[in-house]
Design an enzyme around this catalytic site. Structure first.
Site, PDB file in Angstrom:
ATOM      1  N   MET A 161      60.733 -32.943  51.859  1.00  0.00           N
ATOM      2  CA  MET A 161      61.352 -32.709  50.499  1.00  0.00           C
ATOM      3  C   MET A 161      61.013 -33.946  49.633  1.00  0.00           C
ATOM      4  O   MET A 161      61.386 -35.254  49.709  1.00  0.00           O
ATOM      5  CB  MET A 161      62.887 -32.930  50.588  1.00  0.00           C
ATOM      6  CG  MET A 161      63.492 -31.851  51.400  1.00  0.00           C
ATOM      7  SD  MET A 161      65.230 -31.573  50.833  1.00  0.00           S
ATOM      8  CE  MET A 161      65.867 -31.257  52.426  1.00  0.00           C
TER       9      MET A 161
ATOM     10  N   GLU B 266      72.751 -47.154  61.603  1.00  0.00           N
ATOM     11  CA  GLU B 266      71.901 -46.078  61.872  1.00  0.00           C
ATOM     12  C   GLU B 266      72.543 -45.468  63.131  1.00  0.00           C
ATOM     13  O   GLU B 266      72.312 -46.239  64.159  1.00  0.00           O
ATOM     14  CB  GLU B 266      70.526 -46.350  61.739  1.00  0.00           C
ATOM     15  CG  GLU B 266      69.465 -45.564  62.339  1.00  0.00           C
ATOM     16  CD  GLU B 266      69.660 -44.156  61.609  1.00  0.00           C
ATOM     17  OE1 GLU B 266      69.212 -44.039  60.418  1.00  0.00           O
ATOM     18  OE2 GLU B 266      69.371 -43.301  62.272  1.00  0.00           O
TER      19      GLU B 266
ATOM     20  N   HIS C  93      35.370 -54.784  46.478  1.00  0.00           N
ATOM     21  CA  HIS C  93      35.699 -56.012  47.091  1.00  0.00           C
ATOM     22  C   HIS C  93      36.368 -56.661  45.774  1.00  0.00           C
ATOM     23  O   HIS C  93      35.424 -56.837  44.844  1.00  0.00           O
ATOM     24  CB  HIS C  93      34.710 -56.768  47.825  1.00  0.00           C
ATOM     25  CG  HIS C  93      34.958 -58.087  48.374  1.00  0.00           C
ATOM     26  ND1 HIS C  93      35.960 -57.972  49.380  1.00  0.00           N
ATOM     27  CD2 HIS C  93      34.821 -59.295  47.719  1.00  0.00           C
ATOM     28  CE1 HIS C  93      36.040 -59.323  49.642  1.00  0.00           C
ATOM     29  NE2 HIS C  93      35.336 -60.228  48.705  1.00  0.00           N
TER      30      HIS C  93
ATOM     31  N   VAL D  43      72.494 -40.197  54.533  1.00  0.00           N
ATOM     32  CA  VAL D  43      72.203 -39.629  55.720  1.00  0.00           C
ATOM     33  C   VAL D  43      71.430 -38.084  55.746  1.00  0.00           C
ATOM     34  O   VAL D  43      71.317 -37.637  56.489  1.00  0.00           O
ATOM     35  CB  VAL D  43      73.611 -39.377  56.473  1.00  0.00           C
ATOM     36  CG1 VAL D  43      74.244 -40.749  56.859  1.00  0.00           C
ATOM     37  CG2 VAL D  43      74.277 -38.453  55.765  1.00  0.00           C
TER      38      VAL D  43
ATOM     39  N   LEU E 270      65.745 -33.464  31.236  1.00  0.00           N
ATOM     40  CA  LEU E 270      64.756 -32.506  32.222  1.00  0.00           C
ATOM     41  C   LEU E 270      64.065 -33.508  33.418  1.00  0.00           C
ATOM     42  O   LEU E 270      63.945 -34.739  32.946  1.00  0.00           O
ATOM     43  CB  LEU E 270      63.955 -32.080  31.230  1.00  0.00           C
ATOM     44  CG  LEU E 270      64.423 -30.920  30.279  1.00  0.00           C
ATOM     45  CD1 LEU E 270      63.456 -30.648  29.145  1.00  0.00           C
ATOM     46  CD2 LEU E 270      65.061 -29.918  31.025  1.00  0.00           C
ATOM     47  N   GLY E 271      63.778 -32.923  34.271  1.00  0.00           N
ATOM     48  CA  GLY E 271      63.117 -33.544  35.362  1.00  0.00           C
ATOM     49  C   GLY E 271      63.830 -33.758  36.751  1.00  0.00           C
ATOM     50  O   GLY E 271      63.205 -34.316  37.717  1.00  0.00           O
ATOM     51  N   GLY E 272      64.838 -33.130  36.737  1.00  0.00           N
ATOM     52  CA  GLY E 272      65.605 -33.176  38.092  1.00  0.00           C
ATOM     53  C   GLY E 272      65.872 -34.160  38.521  1.00  0.00           C
ATOM     54  O   GLY E 272      66.196 -35.557  38.053  1.00  0.00           O
ATOM     55  N   THR E 273      66.186 -34.164  39.927  1.00  0.00           N
ATOM     56  CA  THR E 273      66.542 -35.261  40.856  1.00  0.00           C
ATOM     57  C   THR E 273      65.580 -36.547  40.682  1.00  0.00           C
ATOM     58  O   THR E 273      65.880 -37.610  40.491  1.00  0.00           O
ATOM     59  CB  THR E 273      66.467 -35.037  42.339  1.00  0.00           C
ATOM     60  OG1 THR E 273      67.546 -33.839  42.397  1.00  0.00           O
ATOM     61  CG2 THR E 273      66.955 -36.048  43.109  1.00  0.00           C
TER      62      THR E 273
ATOM     63  N   ASP F 262      62.312 -28.633  46.914  1.00  0.00           N
ATOM     64  CA  ASP F 262      63.216 -29.025  48.186  1.00  0.00           C
ATOM     65  C   ASP F 262      64.064 -27.889  48.799  1.00  0.00           C
ATOM     66  O   ASP F 262      64.399 -28.024  49.919  1.00  0.00           O
ATOM     67  CB  ASP F 262      64.248 -30.087  47.602  1.00  0.00           C
ATOM     68  CG  ASP F 262      63.715 -31.674  47.523  1.00  0.00           C
ATOM     69  OD1 ASP F 262      62.451 -31.877  47.732  1.00  0.00           O
ATOM     70  OD2 ASP F 262      64.470 -32.616  47.100  1.00  0.00           O
TER      71      ASP F 262
HETATM   72  C1  LIG Z   1      66.965 -41.884  45.518  1.00  0.00           C
HETATM   73  C2  LIG Z   1      65.658 -40.990  45.907  1.00  0.00           C
HETATM   74  C3  LIG Z   1      64.406 -41.490  45.703  1.00  0.00           C
HETATM   75  C4  LIG Z   1      63.450 -40.656  45.829  1.00  0.00           C
HETATM   76  N1  LIG Z   1      62.141 -40.925  46.110  1.00  0.00           N
HETATM   77  C5  LIG Z   1      60.955 -40.144  46.014  1.00  0.00           C
HETATM   78  C6  LIG Z   1      59.571 -40.613  46.108  1.00  0.00           C
HETATM   79  O1  LIG Z   1      59.526 -41.739  45.822  1.00  0.00           O
HETATM   80  N2  LIG Z   1      58.594 -39.648  46.170  1.00  0.00           N
HETATM   81  C7  LIG Z   1      59.090 -38.397  46.456  1.00  0.00           C
HETATM   82  O2  LIG Z   1      58.138 -37.647  46.509  1.00  0.00           O
HETATM   83  N3  LIG Z   1      60.144 -37.913  46.387  1.00  0.00           N
HETATM   84  C8  LIG Z   1      61.177 -38.905  46.398  1.00  0.00           C
HETATM   85  N4  LIG Z   1      62.303 -38.126  46.039  1.00  0.00           N
HETATM   86  C9  LIG Z   1      62.697 -36.759  46.341  1.00  0.00           C
HETATM   87  C10 LIG Z   1      62.417 -35.996  45.084  1.00  0.00           C
HETATM   88  O3  LIG Z   1      63.411 -36.260  44.088  1.00  0.00           O
HETATM   89  C11 LIG Z   1      62.592 -34.783  45.404  1.00  0.00           C
HETATM   90  O4  LIG Z   1      61.947 -34.281  46.492  1.00  0.00           O
HETATM   91  C12 LIG Z   1      62.323 -33.983  44.054  1.00  0.00           C
HETATM   92  O5  LIG Z   1      62.965 -34.203  42.858  1.00  0.00           O
HETATM   93  C13 LIG Z   1      62.420 -32.325  44.190  1.00  0.00           C
HETATM   94  O6  LIG Z   1      62.194 -31.454  43.446  1.00  0.00           O
HETATM   95  P1  LIG Z   1      62.768 -30.091  43.029  1.00  0.00           P
HETATM   96  O7  LIG Z   1      62.099 -29.640  41.897  1.00  0.00           O
HETATM   97  O8  LIG Z   1      62.713 -29.415  44.271  1.00  0.00           O
HETATM   98  O9  LIG Z   1      64.589 -30.209  42.744  1.00  0.00           O
HETATM   99  P2  LIG Z   1      65.338 -31.279  41.797  1.00  0.00           P
HETATM  100  O10 LIG Z   1      64.481 -32.321  41.394  1.00  0.00           O
HETATM  101  O11 LIG Z   1      66.455 -31.480  42.751  1.00  0.00           O
HETATM  102  O12 LIG Z   1      65.767 -30.470  40.806  1.00  0.00           O
HETATM  103  C14 LIG Z   1      66.400 -29.181  40.750  1.00  0.00           C
HETATM  104  C15 LIG Z   1      66.987 -28.859  39.394  1.00  0.00           C
HETATM  105  O13 LIG Z   1      67.849 -27.725  39.301  1.00  0.00           O
HETATM  106  C16 LIG Z   1      69.188 -27.994  38.619  1.00  0.00           C
HETATM  107  N5  LIG Z   1      69.885 -26.705  39.148  1.00  0.00           N
HETATM  108  C17 LIG Z   1      70.132 -26.460  40.384  1.00  0.00           C
HETATM  109  N6  LIG Z   1      70.589 -25.332  40.486  1.00  0.00           N
HETATM  110  C18 LIG Z   1      70.982 -25.119  39.267  1.00  0.00           C
HETATM  111  C19 LIG Z   1      71.537 -23.761  38.763  1.00  0.00           C
HETATM  112  N7  LIG Z   1      72.140 -22.756  39.266  1.00  0.00           N
HETATM  113  N8  LIG Z   1      71.522 -23.651  37.215  1.00  0.00           N
HETATM  114  C20 LIG Z   1      70.864 -24.606  36.451  1.00  0.00           C
HETATM  115  N9  LIG Z   1      70.173 -25.702  37.009  1.00  0.00           N
HETATM  116  C21 LIG Z   1      70.078 -25.744  38.425  1.00  0.00           C
HETATM  117  C22 LIG Z   1      69.552 -29.247  38.941  1.00  0.00           C
HETATM  118  O14 LIG Z   1      70.482 -29.682  38.067  1.00  0.00           O
HETATM  119  C23 LIG Z   1      68.055 -30.113  38.984  1.00  0.00           C
HETATM  120  O15 LIG Z   1      67.923 -30.578  37.714  1.00  0.00           O
HETATM  121  C24 LIG Z   1      63.832 -39.004  45.999  1.00  0.00           C
HETATM  122  C25 LIG Z   1      64.818 -38.629  46.042  1.00  0.00           C
HETATM  123  C26 LIG Z   1      66.002 -39.475  45.829  1.00  0.00           C
HETATM  124  C27 LIG Z   1      67.294 -39.045  46.052  1.00  0.00           C
END
Ligand SMILES: Cc1cc2nc3c(=O)[nH]c(=O)nc-3n(C[C@H](O)[C@H](O)[C@H](O)COP(=O)(O)OP(=O)(O)OC[C@H]3O[C@@H](n4cnc5c(N)ncnc54)[C@H](O)[C@@H]3O)c2cc1C
Length: 465
Positions: free
Chosen positions: A317, A207, A444, A270, A41-44, A311
């Site tokens: 994002m 870039e 300070h 990118v 849990l916790g996504g990206t 996102d």
């Molecule tokens: C390398 C990297 C570094 C980052 N650093 C930062 C940072 O320092 N600070 C910051 O604020 N942001 C950072 N981000 C961006 C941040 O990770 C995202 O903005 C954030 O995770 C978005 O959250 P979210 O809840 O929208 O979606 P996500 O975190 O992408 O989660 C979406 C979830 O939905 C699930 N899902 C999607 N579709 C389905 C489906 N149909 N059925 C079941 N499950 C599904 C996926 O498996 C995923 O777990 C970074 C991103 C990357 C890649």
């Protein structure tokens, strides 16, 4: 037989948007089901984004400190040449991720949110089928919160696979590549490129734009460019990457010259695109805004009681944006009067040095003669010197109205300035004027004194410059 579930709120995606929405629903007494296909849990953010990247950056900083000590000494400290076992570093990072996965799981449990692991596919706006390891579950809900997040953009001529990697694989390498080419000089590519440079890789950044971090103004990015140049990171700006063949990346340089770069790994960063495919979004009848799901200031989509956060809904994002939207939506569903209408969503680049931006920047006020802009250099701050953060060109800058002194924007570049980001956001959110910050007695010695001094300077009476 397919199991059937009916619930008040169905949340798809357990990223920082979806899981926070789930916890808030639970706190508000709303029955909620949260579906996520991921292993943790916790996504990206928790699994392959914010947290693991900052863990690897932290390890790289530690390694660099010891490497400096071995390379002639630093601050009177000498050391033997350090070695890195990246597989062990990655295992340590995975431990942090696991701890957070478990933490989120515990919080959701306490909030009585039912979590289902599997991929959801919608047949209409309020009904989805989830494929789980135990079979299919059909879920229908009164309210649906879409939080499916984003995924890395793949270049058609440089598809992910083998030695062409995205940030996800870069965070789990088992050894430091000798030669790393980063395609894309945005914040993700630079954060990781800089970390790998500190870990000893030879790094080249390709870039297409004429400068790195094109979303930030030149004054903010100049110290990062300086660090890259000083540390031997090759910057190919205005350059276009092509295919990767037999260990060589084809690149057309700014001058139109075709060159080949040796690379053990090509990290393609990118950009990220909203995850809108493969889960039946097209069956839900929600309107789009370009590639994103269109929402209003309540995070409502065009379909009644279908909400979207994170996102999936557009820039910025960033994790904290999705979380804030998740809280708002849960509150609206619970009958509260809430809107998502922030003054600012501060952004931080964890590069070397770090960059913070909140509110309006110089390009937003270009040509206006009704604003004051004032900067204060970190080199005039004792704390910065004492922690070796004073000589990289860092500064804090404020932009304010000339007439009522209302602060419109605050930016900073320098080591550790990420820690100032919340105080910038708080001031903007509370509608502070220059005198509010100037009148606060700042501790300070801290880097926050540079913020204080920048506001004093805008008022014409900075003390330490
Ligand atoms: C390398 C990297 C570094 C980052 N650093 C930062 C940072 O320092 N600070 C910051 O604020 N942001 C950072 N981000 C961006 C941040 O990770 C995202 O903005 C954030 O995770 C978005 O959250 P979210 O809840 O929208 O979606 P996500 O975190 O992408 O989660 C979406 C979830 O939905 C699930 N899902 C999607 N579709 C389905 C489906 N149909 N059925 C079941 N499950 C599904 C996926 O498996 C995923 O777990 C970074 C991103 C990357 C890649």
């Amino acid at each position: 037989m397919t199991e059937q579930i009916k619930t008040k709120v169905l949340i798809i995606g357990a990223g920082t948007g979806g899981y926070v929405a789930g916890i808030r629903c639970g706190q508000l007494g709303l029955e909620a089901v949260l579906v996520d296909a991921g292993d943790g849990l916790g996504g990206t953010c928790l699994n392959v984004g914010c947290i693991p990247s900052k863990a690897i950056i932290h390890a790289a900083n530690k390694f660099e400190t010891v490497a400096k000590a071995a390379d002639g000494g630093t601050l009177g400290i000498t050391a033997n040449k350090p070695a890195i076992d990246l597989a062990q570093t990655v295992a340590w990072k995975n431990g942090i991720v696991k701890k957070l996965n478990q933490g989120v799981s515990g919080l959701l449990k306490r909030a009585k949110v039912k979590v289902i692991k599997g991929w959801a596919t919608f047949s209409d706006a309020k009904t989805c089928t989830v494929s789980t390891d135990e079979g299919e579950i059909t879920i229908s809900a009164e309210h649906v919160i879409l939080a499916t997040g984003s995924e890395p953009v793949e270049l058609p001529f440089l598809p992910f696979g083998g030695d062409v990697i995205s940030s996800t694989e870069a965070l789990s390498l088992d050894k430091v590549p000798n030669k790393l080419v980063v395609v894309g000089g945005g914040y993700i590519g630079l954060e990781l490129g800089i970390a790998f440079r500190k870990l000893g890789a030879e790094v080249t950044v390709v870039e297409m734009a004429e400068r790195i971090l094109p979303l930030y103004d030149k004054d903010l990015t100049a110290p990062v460019t300086k660090w890259l140049e000083k540390h031997g990171v090759k910057l190919l700006l205005g350059a276009k990457a092509g295919a990767f063949e037999k260990g060589k990346l084809n690149v057309t340089t700014h001058d139109g010259e075709a060159i080949k770069l040796d690379a053990d790994k090509v990290l393609v960063t990118v950009g990220r695109r909203p995850r809108t495919q493969g889960w039946g979004l097209e069956n839900m009848g929600v309107a789009m805004a370009g590639p994103f799901v269109k929402i209003d200031n309540r995070c409502a989509t065009s379909m009644k009681n279908v909400w979207a956060i994170g996102d999936l809904t557009g820039e910025p994002m960033l994790a904290h944006k999705g979380s804030a939207q998740g809280e708002v939506v849960a509150e609206i569903i619970a009958g509260h009067d809430a809107v998502f209408d922030p003054v600012t969503i501060a952004a931080v680049c964890f590069t070397e040095p770090e960059i913070v931006s909140a509110g309006l920047g110089p390009s937003d006020v270009e040509g206006r003669d009704d604003v004051i802009t004032a900067s204060f250099p970190l080199m005039a701050i004792g704390r910065a010197l004492a922690i070796e953060a004073g000589d990289d060109g860092g500064f804090v800058r404020v932009i304010a109205n000339k007439d009522d002194h209302r602060i419109l924007g605050i930016q900073a570049v320098g080591q550790h300035v990420s820690e100032l980001s919340n105080s910038f956001a708080q001031m903007l959110e509370m509608g502070a004027v220059l005198e509010d910050v100037a009148g606060v007695i700042h501790v300070h010695p801290t880097l926050g004194e540079a913020f204080h001094e920048a506001t004093l300077r805008a008022l014409g009476h900075a003390i330490h410059i």
